[in-house]
Design an enzyme around this catalytic site. Structure first.
Site, PDB file in Angstrom:
ATOM      1  N   LYS A  63       0.850  -1.185   0.037  1.00  0.00           N
ATOM      2  CA  LYS A  63      -0.068  -0.033   0.008  1.00  0.00           C
ATOM      3  C   LYS A  63       0.805   1.259   0.134  1.00  0.00           C
ATOM      4  CE  LYS A  63      -3.678  -2.458   2.311  1.00  0.00           C
ATOM      5  NZ  LYS A  63      -4.212  -2.811   3.996  1.00  0.00           N
ATOM      6  N   GLN A 107      -5.310  -1.923   9.724  1.00  0.00           N
ATOM      7  CA  GLN A 107      -4.876  -3.284   9.153  1.00  0.00           C
ATOM      8  C   GLN A 107      -5.468  -4.367   9.833  1.00  0.00           C
ATOM      9  OE1 GLN A 107      -3.126  -3.424   6.147  1.00  0.00           O
ATOM     10  NE2 GLN A 107      -3.597  -5.673   6.283  1.00  0.00           N
ATOM     11  N   ASP A 132     -11.409   2.123   3.250  1.00  0.00           N
ATOM     12  CA  ASP A 132     -11.703   0.871   3.107  1.00  0.00           C
ATOM     13  C   ASP A 132     -13.008   0.497   3.157  1.00  0.00           C
ATOM     14  OD1 ASP A 132      -9.494  -0.816   3.052  1.00  0.00           O
ATOM     15  OD2 ASP A 132      -8.966  -1.043   5.024  1.00  0.00           O
ATOM     16  N   ARG A 180     -19.679 -14.617   3.317  1.00  0.00           N
ATOM     17  CA  ARG A 180     -20.565 -13.532   3.677  1.00  0.00           C
ATOM     18  C   ARG A 180     -19.843 -12.502   4.714  1.00  0.00           C
ATOM     19  NH1 ARG A 180     -24.283 -17.305   7.702  1.00  0.00           N
ATOM     20  NH2 ARG A 180     -22.605 -18.518   8.566  1.00  0.00           N
ATOM     21  N   PRO A 276      -1.132 -15.992  -6.688  1.00  0.00           N
ATOM     22  CA  PRO A 276      -1.606 -14.456  -6.491  1.00  0.00           C
ATOM     23  C   PRO A 276      -1.675 -13.714  -8.134  1.00  0.00           C
ATOM     24  CG  PRO A 276       0.660 -14.973  -6.243  1.00  0.00           C
ATOM     25  CD  PRO A 276       0.057 -16.357  -6.461  1.00  0.00           C
ATOM     26  N   GLY A 278      -4.242 -11.902  -9.200  1.00  0.00           N
ATOM     27  CA  GLY A 278      -5.629 -11.654  -9.588  1.00  0.00           C
ATOM     28  C   GLY A 278      -6.138 -10.422  -8.878  1.00  0.00           C
ATOM     29  N   PRO A 386      -1.409  46.390  40.419  1.00  0.00           N
ATOM     30  CA  PRO A 386      -2.568  46.939  40.660  1.00  0.00           C
ATOM     31  C   PRO A 386      -2.786  47.945  39.857  1.00  0.00           C
ATOM     32  CG  PRO A 386      -1.161  46.944  42.772  1.00  0.00           C
ATOM     33  CD  PRO A 386      -0.317  46.574  41.796  1.00  0.00           C
ATOM     34  N   LEU A 387      -2.143  48.158  38.662  1.00  0.00           N
ATOM     35  CA  LEU A 387      -2.177  49.092  37.740  1.00  0.00           C
ATOM     36  C   LEU A 387      -2.814  48.572  36.423  1.00  0.00           C
ATOM     37  CD1 LEU A 387       0.742  51.486  38.364  1.00  0.00           C
ATOM     38  CD2 LEU A 387      -1.452  52.081  38.703  1.00  0.00           C
ATOM     39  N   SER A 392      -7.137  40.988  28.512  1.00  0.00           N
ATOM     40  CA  SER A 392      -8.695  40.980  27.710  1.00  0.00           C
ATOM     41  C   SER A 392      -8.698  41.881  26.637  1.00  0.00           C
ATOM     42  CB  SER A 392      -9.624  40.865  28.907  1.00  0.00           C
ATOM     43  OG  SER A 392      -9.422  39.796  29.715  1.00  0.00           O
TER      44      SER A 392
END
Length: 940
Positions: A63, A107, A132, A180, A276, A278, A386-387, A392
């Site tokens: 593959k 696989q 697949d 099947r 093989p 085929g 604090p300043l 955001s």
């Protein structure tokens, strides 16, 4: 059509190799065309291999070689045979979410030491990537004849092409499929049926199979039995396709044999495939064809695109900037459904909460799972003062600039604000000036109820801890077991969560009546050690008097009292779980895995042990969905989760970031904010959030203000309610340069992770050009990619255009992202690395209690969790009074606790409060509502 024959009286051999070669050439041409039409795109698939079976190695090599020849990017993901089913599913989900992977193959058979449900594994593969064609969904589509919507299974599809190569019309012929299986037999029968053949399926239990075969014009053998079909069973001139391939020892040599006796059938059949040579080559060729099909579908459906219908809201800029609430109220937001449509969200992916906010369902990630991610930017800051620094505000201003002014796809990702700071000192967290989330009051107050859901879930678990200890202390073993597993209508049954506990205890029984006395006792008694309880009740309010309380004082609790405390809701582990979860399933697991205490023998006690994990997930079902809102200029904002950064990990949710990254596309941007300074929020963003999300950031925006830098340089103390000292309002280059040591250290901290840093100077009207030039120069000289002034507070997105351009250029740079430490290092070593590298400490000092905890956590198997330092946000050190860049200090670790469900350990550095208190004058003094108009005022 192949018409090779050895003898004129024998069947024509169908040369699968030759046909497959032509198909691969066709695929190669299509791949070249795709690459030409879509520069930068490369079709790709992944093969998941479990174990190291030699036959699997051979198939995978075929593959990968075929893919390389065609120009497809194929990779093999080799997994150890010890992998569990859940770990394998996780690996497949990673491939599902990888936009460079367009097809996935597992696989088979799996070479696993663990029991793994193959059907569950194949069904985990995304429908869009199941090349697949083995999932139940694909099988259903194929069965119903929806051939254009599914992937045809490779071997049956290859067989069909071999039959067609003979030039024979399939329509009206009798076809017999012998076998099947889900992989070949059943889909083969469906394909022949949809090509108008009359199909009979036979198998090993079929009676009189010879007589059935005698009437077959087409025979497909896929039963896995060597030489199962011989020539005497065939109809004259039948087409025989042999899918079987079995290694058989013959005279000491291994031969590959098919299901058909080739020698005896060759003289009867009209056409026959060899083994093989085929069907085998055709299977690989059809896999390549399916990959090309998957790639085309990906491009048709998920090609990144500009939000062409996006509309932006104009700002009415005032020279004298009004209050945040006044600005927010003056802007009319877009209807949230309109905004959702503009950013390509489907209506079935939304849950509306009025007309100005909506939750986004997680199914959007399924639809966009193959789409590429956008650029990932984290906004952080220097050590807070604090300043204020305005992270955001900068996050929102930057996004307004990127979206409304540069026309980029961009989404801001913010945390939900806690009610504690909103009504305490800090106020809301919607940004400020002309860079805000709107509606601001809805953002700051309740939003969609997520924090309330966390409060309910947290307190349900906390109540169960004490209730369980109470019931265990007041009942004997048998009575306790009988109440835990009651007889209802004469029948006793374990619940699912109880069955899970039995399995955890290695009690492999499901009938409550069969447990031995010892087993029922082990099942029933958690034997919680009170002194080890780390899970506390929560409330989303600043309340100093809940820092230490005594519970159980009513006479009904029979003197079962203990000292405990409340945390603020955003410090709850459930909040951290929400922020770090990746799916509802993942959240359910994390909630169930939360360790709340230990037994007297040191066994960790989890929420699932207490039987409450499922109920917690139910309470959190809606909270897991991020909330969609918008900025003042109409760019989208995702609001989700809100853990504090000093006592938790301080970042919005992984899910919000994942959704945003998919929605903006590969050329888009998301900007997410990390709480407090870079030494806290940013470090945890990288080491915890990115580690669990797998997302790789492209840029750090580091926010600084002249006033805060002067404070770090030794400026005078700022008193709440008092006028600002003149040092902060006038030019003072010496003080400013001294304070830049903190900025330099935070730039260095970001550089440890290999991500470019852009310094954003959040401008105030008193800043001078000389001050801006000084900070810009120092930042660049000390490793910042760029440093720019931004005036988004006063000008909105237009004031952050230089910052937006700098971020765009920084995101185009290659990153070398890396974590600060390996999680497998000893706990104390991970703490030491953070202390020394990020804080600049000489070393750490573990208290006796901390060392005992570390030893316990290692014994309990929690060593490999990342570290979430709980320390003051006001200094790089443990001492909030030490500003700038402190040196020559040892970091004291008072204790260490485990948030196993969320997935981190959190050392307590010095004295850390987990619930704030109210000040003398909380900001709620200014908050009220107009009873006539229902308008809120006083929020900021």
């Amino acid at each position: 059509q192949i018409n090779k024959s050895r003898f004129s009286s024998m069947a024509k051999i169908i040369d699968g190799k030759e046909i497959a070669k032509k198909l691969r050439e066709k695929c190669e041409a299509q791949v070249k065309q795709l690459i030409e039409d879509h520069p930068g795109f490369l079709p790709g698939f992944g093969v998941v291999q479990v174990g190291n079976r030699e036959d699997s190695n051979v198939y995978i090599r075929h593959k990968l070689n075929a893919a390389k020849e065609i120009g497809i990017d194929a990779r093999c993901i080799k997994l150890d045979s010890s992998i569990t089913e859940q770990q394998l599913i996780h690996e497949i989900e990673k491939l599902n979410n990888d936009p460079s992977i367009h097809g996935i193959i597992v696989q088979l058979p799996l070479d696993s030491k663990e029991t793994i449900d193959t059907n569950r594994i194949t069904n985990t593969i995304s429908k869009d990537k199941d090349i697949d064609g083995l999932s139940d969904l694909n099988a259903g589509l194929l069965s119903h004849g929806n051939l254009n919507e599914c992937f045809l299974p490779c071997t049956p599809h290859g067989c069909l092409e071999l039959i067609r190569s003979t030039g024979t019309s399939i329509e009206g012929l009798n076809a017999v499929v012998v076998g099947r299986s889900k992989i070949v037999g059943t889909p083969m029968a469906d394909l022949l049926k949809h090509n108008n053949a009359t199909v009979t399926v036979c198998h090993s239990k079929t009676k009189n199979i010879e007589s059935i075969l005698k009437n077959a014009d087409i025979v497909v053998a896929a039963i896995g039995k060597p030489n199962y079909i011989n020539g005497s069973s065939l109809k004259q001139n039948a087409i025989v396709i042999d899918c079987g391939i079995t290694a058989v020892e013959v005279n000491g040599k291994t031969r590959l044999m098919g299901d058909v006796d080739f020698q005896s059938c060759q003289s009867t059949a009209g056409y026959i495939t060899p083994v093989p040579g085929g069907v085998g080559p055709m299977t690989v060729a059809m896999l390549m064809l399916n990959t090309v099909t998957a790639s085309k579908r990906y491009l048709d459906t998920y090609s990144p695109s500009q939000w062409k219908t996006m509309t932006y809201l104009p700002l009415d800029i005032k020279e004298s900037v009004p209050s945040d609430l006044a600005i927010a109220k003056a802007q009319i937001p877009k209807d949230i459904q309109k905004l959702a449509h503009e950013i390509h969200l489907h209506s079935n992916e939304l849950e509306m909460y009025g007309t100005k906010k909506a939750k986004i369902k997680l199914n959007v990630l399924d639809r966009l799972k193959t789409s590429p991610n956008g650029k990932y930017v984290v906004c952080t800051g220097i050590t807070p003062t604090p300043l204020g620094e305005g992270k955001s505000t900068t996050t929102l201003g930057l996004c307004q600039a990127l979206g409304a002014h540069l026309k980029k796809n961009v989404i801001s990702c913010l945390r939900q604000p806690s009610q504690g700071p909103t009504f305490g000192i800090k106020g809301g967290a919607a940004g400020g000036g002309y860079s805000q989330v709107i509606p601001m009051e809805e953002f700051n107050l309740h939003l969609t109820g997520d924090i309330h859901a966390i409060t309910a879930a947290n307190n349900l678990l906390a109540a169960q801890i004490d209730a369980r200890m109470f019931h265990e202390s007041t009942q004997n073993d048998q009575a306790l077991y009988n109440r835990l597993v009651p007889s209802i209508n004469g029948k006793r049954e374990f619940s699912n969560i109880q069955i899970a506990r039995l399995k955890k205890l290695n009690i492999n029984k499901t009938d409550p009546n069969t447990l031995t006395e010892d087993e029922s006792k082990l099942f029933s008694r958690l034997d919680i050690d009170q002194s080890t309880i780390t899970f506390q009740r929560v409330v989303d309010t600043n309340d100093r008097f809940l820092r230490k309380i005594t519970i159980g004082q009513a006479p009904t609790e029979k003197n079962f009292t203990r000292t405990t405390a409340f945390d603020i809701t955003v410090a709850s582990e459930i909040m951290a779980v929400l922020a770090l979860t990746t799916s509802l399933h993942d959240m359910r697991e994390k909630l169930g895995n939360m360790v709340v205490a230990s037994s007297h023998n040191g066994t960790p006690i989890t929420a699932d042990d207490l039987g409450v994990g499922g109920a917690l997930a139910v309470l959190m079902r809606d909270a897991i969905k991020p909330t969609l809102m918008q900025t003042l200029e109409g760019t989208p904002v995702l609001v989700h989760a809100g853990p504090f950064a000093n006592i938790a990990h301080g970042n919005s949710s992984i899910l919000a970031d994942q959704i945003a990254l998919k929605l903006v596309g590969k050329d888009g941007y998301i900007v997410t904010e990390a709480g407090f300074g870079a030494d806290i929020g940013m470090e945890k963003f990288f080491n915890i959030k990115c580690r669990y999300s797998g997302l790789i950031p492209n840029c750090v925006v580091l926010v600084a203000t002249m006033r805060a830098l002067k404070c770090h340089g030794g400026g005078p103390k700022v008193e709440a309610g008092s006028p600002l000292p003149p040092e902060y309002c006038t030019e003072n280059l010496k003080l400013l340069e001294a304070g830049c040591q903190n900025l330099i250290k935070q730039i260095e901290n970001a550089s440890f992770f290999g991500v470019p840093v852009v310094v954003a100077i959040n401008r105030f009207k008193t800043d001078t050009n000389a001050e801006i030039e000084l900070v810009t120069r120092i930042a660049k000289e000390n490793g910042a990619y760029d440093a720019v002034m931004a005036n988004h507070w006063a000008k909105g997105g237009a004031g952050a255009l230089d910052l937006a351009n700098a971020v765009e250029k920084a995101c185009a740079q290659e990153t070398n992202f890396k974590f600060l430490y390996d999680v497998k290092l000893p706990i104390e070593e991970k703490i030491r690395i953070i202390a020394q590298k990020i804080y600049g400490a000489d070393d750490i000092q573990l208290s006796e209690a901390a060392q005992k905890r570390i030893d316990l956590f290692k014994k309990q198997g929690f060593n490999d969790l990342p570290i979430c330092m709980a320390k003051t946000h006001l200094s790089l050190s443990h001492d909030p009074n030490l500003k700038g860049c402190p040196k020559n200090f040892v970091l004291p670790i008072r204790d260490i606790r485990a948030s196993v469900g969320a997935g981190f350990l959190y050392p307590l550095v010095g004295e850390m409060m987990t619930i704030p208190g109210l000040p003398t004058r909380p900001c709620f003094y200014d908050i009220d509502i107009d009873p006539e108009t229902e308008e809120i005022y006083g929020l900021f």
